[in-house]
Design a protein around this motif. Sequence first.
Motif, PDB file in Angstrom:
ATOM      1  N   SER A 178     -15.777  -2.804   2.328  1.00  0.00           N
ATOM      2  CA  SER A 178     -15.281  -2.616   0.953  1.00  0.00           C
ATOM      3  C   SER A 178     -15.268  -1.123   0.647  1.00  0.00           C
ATOM      4  CB  SER A 178     -16.162  -3.352  -0.046  1.00  0.00           C
ATOM      5  OG  SER A 178     -16.099  -4.749   0.162  1.00  0.00           O
ATOM      6  N   THR A 179     -14.130  -0.620   0.247  1.00  0.00           N
ATOM      7  CA  THR A 179     -14.011   0.809  -0.031  1.00  0.00           C
ATOM      8  C   THR A 179     -12.897   0.993  -1.065  1.00  0.00           C
ATOM      9  OG1 THR A 179     -13.617   2.977   0.992  1.00  0.00           O
ATOM     10  CG2 THR A 179     -12.494   1.096   1.999  1.00  0.00           C
ATOM     11  N   THR A 180     -12.178   2.099  -1.009  1.00  0.00           N
ATOM     12  CA  THR A 180     -11.026   2.315  -1.883  1.00  0.00           C
ATOM     13  C   THR A 180      -9.849   2.793  -1.045  1.00  0.00           C
ATOM     14  OG1 THR A 180     -11.557   4.639  -2.358  1.00  0.00           O
ATOM     15  CG2 THR A 180     -12.517   2.959  -3.813  1.00  0.00           C
ATOM     16  N   TRP A 181      -8.657   2.641  -1.609  1.00  0.00           N
ATOM     17  CA  TRP A 181      -7.446   3.143  -0.970  1.00  0.00           C
ATOM     18  C   TRP A 181      -6.532   3.678  -2.050  1.00  0.00           C
ATOM     19  CZ3 TRP A 181      -5.457   4.921   3.283  1.00  0.00           C
ATOM     20  CH2 TRP A 181      -4.084   4.980   3.459  1.00  0.00           C
ATOM     21  N   GLU A 182      -6.268   4.968  -1.992  1.00  0.00           N
ATOM     22  CA  GLU A 182      -5.404   5.630  -2.973  1.00  0.00           C
ATOM     23  C   GLU A 182      -5.817   5.318  -4.402  1.00  0.00           C
ATOM     24  OE1 GLU A 182      -1.370   4.698  -1.798  1.00  0.00           O
ATOM     25  OE2 GLU A 182      -1.365   6.383  -0.409  1.00  0.00           O
ATOM     26  N   GLY A 183      -7.126   5.392  -4.653  1.00  0.00           N
ATOM     27  CA  GLY A 183      -7.635   5.313  -6.009  1.00  0.00           C
ATOM     28  C   GLY A 183      -7.954   3.937  -6.536  1.00  0.00           C
ATOM     29  N   GLU A 184      -7.838   2.895  -5.699  1.00  0.00           N
ATOM     30  CA  GLU A 184      -8.147   1.535  -6.142  1.00  0.00           C
ATOM     31  C   GLU A 184      -9.054   0.844  -5.123  1.00  0.00           C
ATOM     32  OE1 GLU A 184      -4.442   0.049  -8.788  1.00  0.00           O
ATOM     33  OE2 GLU A 184      -4.039   0.098  -6.639  1.00  0.00           O
ATOM     34  N   ASP A 185      -9.829  -0.142  -5.594  1.00  0.00           N
ATOM     35  CA  ASP A 185     -10.706  -0.895  -4.705  1.00  0.00           C
ATOM     36  C   ASP A 185      -9.886  -1.558  -3.608  1.00  0.00           C
ATOM     37  OD1 ASP A 185     -12.818  -0.192  -6.327  1.00  0.00           O
ATOM     38  OD2 ASP A 185     -12.827  -2.073  -7.442  1.00  0.00           O
ATOM     39  N   ASP A 204      -4.308   4.360 -12.061  1.00  0.00           N
ATOM     40  CA  ASP A 204      -3.892   3.413 -13.090  1.00  0.00           C
ATOM     41  C   ASP A 204      -5.100   2.786 -13.807  1.00  0.00           C
ATOM     42  OD1 ASP A 204      -1.414   4.152 -12.208  1.00  0.00           O
ATOM     43  OD2 ASP A 204      -0.972   2.283 -11.166  1.00  0.00           O
ATOM     44  N   GLU A 205      -5.076   1.478 -14.038  1.00  0.00           N
ATOM     45  CA  GLU A 205      -6.108   0.836 -14.847  1.00  0.00           C
ATOM     46  C   GLU A 205      -7.495   1.008 -14.244  1.00  0.00           C
ATOM     47  OE1 GLU A 205      -7.157  -3.533 -16.852  1.00  0.00           O
ATOM     48  OE2 GLU A 205      -5.393  -3.291 -15.570  1.00  0.00           O
ATOM     49  N   GLN A 206      -7.627   0.874 -12.931  1.00  0.00           N
ATOM     50  CA  GLN A 206      -8.946   1.028 -12.317  1.00  0.00           C
ATOM     51  C   GLN A 206      -9.469   2.447 -12.491  1.00  0.00           C
ATOM     52  OE1 GLN A 206      -9.623  -0.450  -8.357  1.00  0.00           O
ATOM     53  NE2 GLN A 206      -8.383  -2.275  -8.678  1.00  0.00           N
ATOM     54  N   GLY A 207      -8.596   3.432 -12.352  1.00  0.00           N
ATOM     55  CA  GLY A 207      -9.029   4.810 -12.545  1.00  0.00           C
ATOM     56  C   GLY A 207      -9.436   5.096 -13.977  1.00  0.00           C
ATOM     57  N   ARG A 208      -8.695   4.533 -14.933  1.00  0.00           N
ATOM     58  CA  ARG A 208      -9.055   4.741 -16.342  1.00  0.00           C
ATOM     59  C   ARG A 208     -10.360   4.031 -16.671  1.00  0.00           C
ATOM     60  NH1 ARG A 208      -3.539   3.548 -16.725  1.00  0.00           N
ATOM     61  NH2 ARG A 208      -3.932   1.512 -17.695  1.00  0.00           N
ATOM     62  N   LYS A 209     -10.563   2.840 -16.107  1.00  0.00           N
ATOM     63  CA  LYS A 209     -11.797   2.105 -16.357  1.00  0.00           C
ATOM     64  C   LYS A 209     -12.992   2.835 -15.775  1.00  0.00           C
ATOM     65  CE  LYS A 209     -13.896  -2.478 -15.836  1.00  0.00           C
ATOM     66  NZ  LYS A 209     -13.718  -3.862 -15.307  1.00  0.00           N
TER      67      LYS A 209
END
Length: 558
Positions: free
Chosen positions: A129-136, A311-316
């Motif tokens: 589990s990691t991130t890719w281009e700013g999202e989980d 997007d939404e994940q980054g803002r959250k």
Amino acid sequence: MKILSGLTIMVISMAFRLDFYQSPNRVRSAVTSRVAHGRDLPEVKLPTFRKDTLIITKFGAVADGLTLNTSAITKAIDQCSQKGGGVVLVPAGLWVTGPISLKNNVNLHLAKGALLQFTDQREAYPLVSTTWEGEDAIRNQAPVSGTDLENIAITGDGILDGAGDTWRMVKKSKMTDDQWKKLVASGGVLNDKKDIWYPSAQSLKGASGVTKAGQPLSYYQGIKDFLRPNMLSLTRCKKILLEGVTFQNSPAWCLHPLLCENITLRKVTAKNPWYAQNGDGLDLESCRNGLVEDCTFDVGDDGICIKSGRDEQGRKRGVPTENIIVRGCRVYHAHGGFVIGSEMSGGVRNLYVSNCTFMGTDVGLRFKTARGRGGIVENIFIDGIDMTDIAGEAILFDMYYAAKDPVPQHGESNELPAIPAQPLTEATPQFRSFQVRNVRCKGAETAILIRGLPEMAVKDILIENAVLQSRKGLVCIEAERINLKNVALLTSAKTVMQFQNSQNVTLDKIRYTNDADLLMHITGDRSRTINLLNTDTSHAKKTVVADANVQANALTIK
């Protein structure tokens, strides 16, 4: 369309009152003036280590280029950390290994002549589990990783090679005919159009569909080869030092600190093939307090890049990248030399970039975002940039980034269709409060492109003391409070400067090539308060052309 004689131009003899720093955010402007030279930035804390040294050969490592040394290196790192920390030494030689994890208080030191070669056996990299281009995301484990660590380093004069060729897809358009034929003959598979090579059928399968989040592990196992890892992945780590070493041939992004604090990169080299898709050099994502100095980047995507989630994940998440100094760095081939975005939904602030050189990059200073990102990028200070052979824009502010190569392929166009304004929401991105000084560029397609949204202009931009040699000059669309002072736009285009729906623009001491056909072209019914000061207009055959819908007093010349 109406030309100079039909456009009312106000010539003012009284002292001109510059409104650039009298924006509604006076307090922010006062703060930025102090931050501009890094005086208010927190000191970046360096890690410290015990002198105790463990050599990987004592744990069974063999430098024969064949033996997989993952276990030996892991044991050395674990034991060093358990004993209170110190140095794990990789001596000169060719050391093959699988993915390794850093541990607290350990300095992984690669001696001169040491090559840490990560295996090309993709099955050696488990899914994590990691991130890719700013999202989980679920991806393969990075060759080097660390999570929730403190006091860590990778130092020395050695090389870490990520075996990226075993992971990356390659576009035919990026290669010569002979290179393409050799690549296809090596194995792998082609897409239906026969213009993209994939290292395996599993990789092609992953690329052919939309990779979905939140699926069972079996779903990701079926497209495992497609899920390329970043080479160095550090998450929520504190006091990090990368010094002297070379990171090369990454499967995707090369260096990716995420949610890290107090990170120093000094005399680091990041190298990826120029055709390496997603082959960024450095991506600082939601990090704070950093120093990047005297580093070299020669990569397949952006060179030095600042991000903060998508997007939404980054803002959250809501964690900006802030308090970063970049100085004395060199960027060779890259999509952008110094870049912010496009994943900047958590915001970016208080960055100081100085004395850097970009040679042959697609774009020099590249600031990119898009509708849906949200986030505020502000308080960015740049001083002393030299560029040569820039394929696209020397300086770019673009709020229409669409994940395309910054330089169009043959037959493509990067022109935008007419786009109506949308309501302002938390997903509306903002670029504001940039100061760019002392920039020189010898050769670019466009000197400066500023392209905001109809609902959110690019705001509060100062570009001062610049000499920009390019095919096109200044293109300014949907912008407010733009100030160019002592800027030379040495362009071969017939029109030196173009403005569309831009307002409160100050152009002071603008120089340009003699015998230009047209100095300024103004379009858009929202263009107003454009001020041309201390500029010799006699070198242009015509000073201004304005479209019929432009207000009569949009331009003031003094």
